[in-house]
Motif scaffolding. Structure first.
Motif, short mmCIF file in Angstrom:
data_model
loop_
_atom_site.label_atom_id
_atom_site.label_comp_id
_atom_site.label_asym_id
_atom_site.label_seq_id
_atom_site.Cartn_x
_atom_site.Cartn_y
_atom_site.Cartn_z
N UNK A 1 73.00 -110.34 5.71
CA UNK A 1 73.16 -109.23 6.63
C UNK A 1 72.41 -109.49 7.95
N UNK A 2 71.19 -110.05 7.83
CA UNK A 2 70.41 -110.35 9.04
C UNK A 2 71.13 -111.39 9.89
N UNK A 3 71.67 -112.42 9.23
CA UNK A 3 72.35 -113.48 9.96
C UNK A 3 73.62 -112.95 10.63
N UNK A 4 74.39 -112.13 9.91
CA UNK A 4 75.62 -111.60 10.47
C UNK A 4 75.36 -110.71 11.67
N UNK A 5 74.22 -110.02 11.66
CA UNK A 5 73.90 -109.11 12.76
C UNK A 5 73.65 -109.85 14.08
N UNK A 6 73.40 -111.17 13.99
CA UNK A 6 73.13 -111.95 15.20
C UNK A 6 74.37 -112.64 15.74
N UNK B 1 78.18 -113.34 17.30
CA UNK B 1 79.03 -112.79 18.36
C UNK B 1 80.26 -112.16 17.74
N UNK B 2 80.98 -111.37 18.55
CA UNK B 2 82.21 -110.73 18.08
C UNK B 2 83.24 -111.76 17.63
N UNK B 3 83.29 -112.91 18.33
CA UNK B 3 84.23 -113.97 17.97
C UNK B 3 83.95 -114.50 16.56
N UNK B 4 82.66 -114.75 16.27
CA UNK B 4 82.30 -115.27 14.95
C UNK B 4 82.54 -114.21 13.87
N UNK B 5 82.21 -112.97 14.17
CA UNK B 5 82.42 -111.90 13.19
C UNK B 5 83.90 -111.75 12.85
N UNK B 6 84.75 -111.86 13.85
CA UNK B 6 86.20 -111.77 13.62
C UNK B 6 86.69 -112.95 12.79
N UNK B 7 86.14 -114.12 13.05
CA UNK B 7 86.54 -115.30 12.29
C UNK B 7 86.10 -115.17 10.83
N UNK B 8 84.87 -114.73 10.62
CA UNK B 8 84.39 -114.50 9.26
C UNK B 8 85.27 -113.47 8.55
N UNK B 9 85.65 -112.43 9.25
CA UNK B 9 86.49 -111.39 8.65
C UNK B 9 87.84 -111.96 8.23
#
Length: 267
Positions: free
Chosen positions: A5-10, A12-20
């Motif tokens: 959770x700590x790592x995900x909070x850091x 970018x939107x691009x990386x979060x979308x890719x992970x999703x």
């Protein structure tokens, strides 16, 4: 979980979308072809690799099943040699335990990575000899009390940069693998029960109970077995209760071990 959770909070939107996208695709995987496509897709951005080996079972008793997924020609579960691959997996597992079950990487020059000359003289062995780094992580399934180890091999030397991604993606890697029937090697240590047992063989288990034991031995949960066989979870539990009673055991792993020992005596 806190680290993820700590790592995900850091990110970018691009990386979060890719992970999703990676996670969403993992949940829908049902076939080996879909699994391979997923592993070769956006996941490569975080976990670059040419070979994935998933291993599970009782490593203490050396009752290990494994499945190999790779786009490299000839690098397949059915073409591997468990007599030399299993000790390698055992060694990697032992190191994982020694490190407190934390993910780790090894380079081609590190002890425990390279195979001995002459080991695995097959497409897999030759491919592994060419790999420059590997990353190892695993988990313990509290439901079946089995350990699951995941090892990725890469031609690149940057897998140490993937430790964080491995911690985030491991649950979804495990989910994807658990939804695909593994291609268990015919010489694997895990027992393979025939659908038509001889009279008196297998402690009087029925054909349905033999089917269930074959799914238990490769790590399927009661819910997964019920879905595969088209029966209810309670029916699976009832069959398992009879299996445990017939084998005089208390757990799934004890049942697998007892059946394995029985098959070794018969062979």
């Amino acid at each position: 979980m806190t680290y993820r959770m700590d790592h995900l909070s850091t990110l970018s939107a691009e990386h979060l979308n890719r992970y999703q996208r990676i996670i969403t695709e993992a949940i829908g995987i049902r076939r080996h072809s879909e699994l391979l496509a997923w592993l070769q897709g956006e996941l490569q951005h975080y976990l670059p690799h040419e070979i994935l080996i998933a291993a599970w079972g009782n490593f203490t008793e050396n009752l290990i099943c494994y499945d190999i997924v790779s786009a490299l020609p000839g690098v397949r579960t059915e073409y591997s040699d468990p007599r030399t691959l299993t000790p390698l997996l055992q060694g990697l597992f032992n190191r994982w335990v020694e490190l407190g079950k934390s993910p780790y990487t090894l380079g081609a020059g590190d002890s425990g990575f390279l195979l001995e000359e002459g080991d695995l003289q097959c497409s897999l062995g030759k491919a592994l000899q060419g790999m420059r780094s590997l990353l190892v992580h695993g988990l313990t399934d509290e439901r079946s009390n089995q350990d699951c180890l995941y090892v990725i091999f890469s031609l690149e030397r940057k897998l140490h940069n993937s430790l964080g991604a491995m911690q985030i993606l491991l649950p979804y890697l495990d989910t994807a693998l658990s939804q695909v029937t593994p291609l268990v090697h015919p010489e694997s240590n895990a027992p393979v029960l025939t659908a038509q047992p001889k009279d008196g063989e297998y402690w009087g288990l029925s054909k349905r109970e033999i089917e269930i034991m074959n799914w238990v031995r490769i790590g399927k949960t009661n819910l997964e077995i019920a879905a595969i066989l088209g029966i209810s979870v309670s029916t699976v539990k009832n069959h398992l209760q009879h299996i445990f009673k017939a084998l005089n055991v208390a757990t799934r792993m004890q049942a697998v071990i007892k059946v394995t020992e029985g098959r070794k005596r018969d062979s």
